[in-house]
Motif scaffolding. Structure first.
Motif, mmCIF file in Angstrom:
data_model
loop_
_atom_site.group_PDB
_atom_site.id
_atom_site.type_symbol
_atom_site.label_atom_id
_atom_site.label_comp_id
_atom_site.label_asym_id
_atom_site.label_seq_id
_atom_site.Cartn_x
_atom_site.Cartn_y
_atom_site.Cartn_z
ATOM 1 N N ASP A 97 1.677 0.953 -2.784
ATOM 2 C CA ASP A 97 2.097 0.550 -3.269
ATOM 3 C C ASP A 97 2.045 0.949 -5.118
ATOM 4 O OD1 ASP A 97 3.733 -1.308 -2.642
ATOM 5 O OD2 ASP A 97 2.155 -2.871 -1.856
ATOM 6 N N LEU A 98 0.871 1.683 -5.303
ATOM 7 C CA LEU A 98 0.284 1.684 -6.483
ATOM 8 C C LEU A 98 1.024 3.058 -6.703
ATOM 9 C CD1 LEU A 98 -4.065 1.389 -6.337
ATOM 10 C CD2 LEU A 98 -2.294 -0.325 -7.525
ATOM 11 N N GLN A 99 0.743 3.869 -5.905
ATOM 12 C CA GLN A 99 1.577 5.178 -6.385
ATOM 13 C C GLN A 99 3.289 5.124 -6.366
ATOM 14 O OE1 GLN A 99 0.410 7.795 -6.721
ATOM 15 N NE2 GLN A 99 2.658 9.067 -6.978
ATOM 16 N N GLU A 100 3.861 4.214 -5.658
ATOM 17 C CA GLU A 100 4.494 4.247 -6.063
ATOM 18 C C GLU A 100 5.185 3.507 -7.607
ATOM 19 O OE1 GLU A 100 8.494 0.670 -5.495
ATOM 20 O OE2 GLU A 100 7.518 1.068 -2.996
ATOM 21 N N PRO A 160 -10.764 -3.225 -3.921
ATOM 22 C CA PRO A 160 -10.108 -2.418 -4.556
ATOM 23 C C PRO A 160 -10.277 -3.778 -5.507
ATOM 24 C CG PRO A 160 -8.180 -3.117 -3.452
ATOM 25 C CD PRO A 160 -10.183 -3.498 -2.855
ATOM 26 N N THR A 161 -10.072 -3.547 -6.952
ATOM 27 C CA THR A 161 -10.294 -4.351 -7.884
ATOM 28 C C THR A 161 -8.835 -3.541 -8.983
ATOM 29 O OG1 THR A 161 -12.056 -5.273 -8.533
ATOM 30 C CG2 THR A 161 -10.713 -5.150 -10.715
ATOM 31 N N THR A 162 -7.809 -3.680 -8.886
ATOM 32 C CA THR A 162 -6.836 -2.643 -10.489
ATOM 33 C C THR A 162 -7.133 -3.789 -11.595
ATOM 34 O OG1 THR A 162 -5.816 -2.281 -8.533
ATOM 35 C CG2 THR A 162 -4.941 -2.662 -10.555
ATOM 36 N N ILE A 163 -6.938 -3.235 -12.836
ATOM 37 C CA ILE A 163 -7.234 -3.257 -14.313
ATOM 38 C C ILE A 163 -6.564 -2.958 -15.231
ATOM 39 C CG2 ILE A 163 -8.908 -4.160 -16.874
ATOM 40 C CD1 ILE A 163 -11.348 -3.620 -14.434
ATOM 41 N N VAL A 164 -5.478 -3.723 -16.155
ATOM 42 C CA VAL A 164 -4.726 -3.355 -16.866
ATOM 43 C C VAL A 164 -5.205 -2.906 -18.202
ATOM 44 C CG1 VAL A 164 -2.321 -2.852 -17.866
ATOM 45 C CG2 VAL A 164 -2.965 -4.159 -15.657
ATOM 46 N N LEU A 165 -5.223 -1.993 -18.787
ATOM 47 C CA LEU A 165 -6.032 -1.976 -19.848
ATOM 48 C C LEU A 165 -4.782 -2.216 -20.941
ATOM 49 C CD1 LEU A 165 -8.515 0.687 -19.851
ATOM 50 C CD2 LEU A 165 -8.337 -1.572 -19.610
ATOM 51 N N GLY A 177 -9.355 -7.789 -5.903
ATOM 52 C CA GLY A 177 -8.810 -7.605 -4.235
ATOM 53 C C GLY A 177 -8.274 -6.814 -4.588
ATOM 54 N N GLN A 178 -7.208 -6.920 -3.258
ATOM 55 C CA GLN A 178 -6.386 -5.957 -2.548
ATOM 56 C C GLN A 178 -4.904 -6.133 -3.748
ATOM 57 O OE1 GLN A 178 -5.457 -5.808 1.202
ATOM 58 N NE2 GLN A 178 -3.499 -5.491 1.090
ATOM 59 N N LEU A 179 -4.186 -5.419 -3.952
ATOM 60 C CA LEU A 179 -2.307 -5.689 -4.772
ATOM 61 C C LEU A 179 -2.341 -6.156 -3.319
ATOM 62 C CD1 LEU A 179 -0.663 -5.473 -7.263
ATOM 63 C CD2 LEU A 179 -0.129 -3.240 -5.412
ATOM 64 N N LYS A 180 -1.501 -7.091 -2.628
ATOM 65 C CA LYS A 180 -0.758 -8.244 -1.709
ATOM 66 C C LYS A 180 0.582 -8.246 -2.037
ATOM 67 C CE LYS A 180 -4.561 -10.438 0.191
ATOM 68 N NZ LYS A 180 -5.101 -10.456 1.523
ATOM 69 N N ASP A 181 0.691 -8.272 -4.053
ATOM 70 C CA ASP A 181 2.606 -8.155 -4.221
ATOM 71 C C ASP A 181 2.585 -7.464 -5.737
ATOM 72 O OD1 ASP A 181 4.850 -8.911 -4.730
ATOM 73 O OD2 ASP A 181 4.711 -11.074 -5.177
ATOM 74 N N ALA A 182 3.144 -6.224 -5.048
ATOM 75 C CA ALA A 182 3.126 -4.935 -6.297
ATOM 76 C C ALA A 182 4.199 -6.075 -7.626
ATOM 77 C CB ALA A 182 3.745 -3.769 -5.596
ATOM 78 N N ILE A 184 3.726 -7.858 -8.751
ATOM 79 C CA ILE A 184 2.620 -8.839 -9.921
ATOM 80 C C ILE A 184 2.130 -7.897 -10.543
ATOM 81 C CG2 ILE A 184 0.287 -9.972 -10.015
ATOM 82 C CD1 ILE A 184 1.280 -11.571 -7.474
ATOM 83 N N LEU A 185 1.643 -6.675 -9.814
ATOM 84 C CA LEU A 185 1.037 -5.959 -10.699
ATOM 85 C C LEU A 185 2.003 -4.770 -11.563
ATOM 86 C CD1 LEU A 185 -1.198 -3.674 -11.981
ATOM 87 C CD2 LEU A 185 -0.475 -2.352 -10.198
ATOM 88 N N ARG A 186 3.241 -5.073 -11.494
ATOM 89 C CA ARG A 186 5.058 -5.101 -12.166
ATOM 90 C C ARG A 186 5.167 -5.219 -13.620
ATOM 91 N NH1 ARG A 186 7.690 -4.798 -8.090
ATOM 92 N NH2 ARG A 186 7.913 -2.403 -7.902
ATOM 93 N N THR A 187 5.350 -6.708 -13.474
ATOM 94 C CA THR A 187 5.329 -7.797 -14.088
ATOM 95 C C THR A 187 3.944 -7.866 -15.294
ATOM 96 O OG1 THR A 187 5.921 -9.267 -12.933
ATOM 97 C CG2 THR A 187 4.984 -9.815 -14.720
#
Length: 195
Positions: A97-100, A160-165, A177-182, A184-187
């Motif tokens: 999902d992160l690569q996509e 994991p932890t994902t941070i948006v700057l 934690g794990q990205l379970k729904d891409a 959400i991060l897309r938004t």
């Protein structure tokens, strides 16, 4: 004397009962003794309104190919920073999902960078090959300097932890934690680009 002892016993029992009712998911994971080697986050999302963001986060380090990069290299773009390591099962699960998303936002105002908190270069490169990861990862295993750079704002408490700057390098969101729904991060990325 008996009344006092009885009262103390009741108070102790009530305290123990109430303590058993409260729960800390991260502490529970630690206490379970599964030896999985990481504390997984719960996927919770923290968003920071634009007017409440602190200072920009500055960091630098060596990536798996031996080159030095820094947060300044991404100035003006939204930067998605993912803390991970190869043996972490949730990291492997979220990698596609992160690569996509990285490919989707390439050249559209957002870039991705990984921060490997455990592995050496060969392991990180092998992971990239296995999962088709094209964005770089800083190897933060020696001194934890990148992780430390975030500690005062939104510490990456789990892997994991994902941070948006945002475009100014300030923390706009964190997924613990794990990205379970891409989506959400897309938004979160789209919102930061639109600011």
């Amino acid at each position: 004397m008996r009344r006092r002892m009885r009262a103390v016993a009741i108070a102790v029992a009530a305290t123990l009962l109430l303590a058993g009712c409260s729960s800390d998911p991260l502490a529970d994971q630690y206490k379970e003794g599964s030896n999985k080697g990481y504390i997984a986050g719960d996927g919770s999302v923290t968003e920071i309104p634009e007017g409440e963001r602190g200072e920009s986060i500055s960091f630098s380090g060596e990536i798996e190919t031996g080159e030095e990069i820094s947060s300044a290299d991404f100035a003006g773009d939204v930067l998605v920073v993912n803390f991970w390591y190869a043996a972490c099962a949730p990291c492997r699960a979220e990698a596609p999902d992160l690569q996509e998303l990285s490919a989707e936002f390439d050249g559209k105002g957002a870039q991705f960078i990984g921060v490997n908190v455990y592995d050496q270069a060969d392991t990180a490169l092998s992971f990239n090959e296995s999962y088709g990861i094209t964005y770089p990862s800083i190897l933060d295993v020696q001194d934890g300097a990148v992780k430390l750079a975030f500690t005062g704002t939104v510490p990456p408490k789990a892997v994991p932890t994902t941070i948006v700057l945002d475009k100014e390098g300030r923390v706009s969101a964190r997924i613990l934690g794990q990205l379970k729904d891409a989506s959400i991060l897309r938004t979160l990325i789209s919102d930061a680009i639109a600011e």
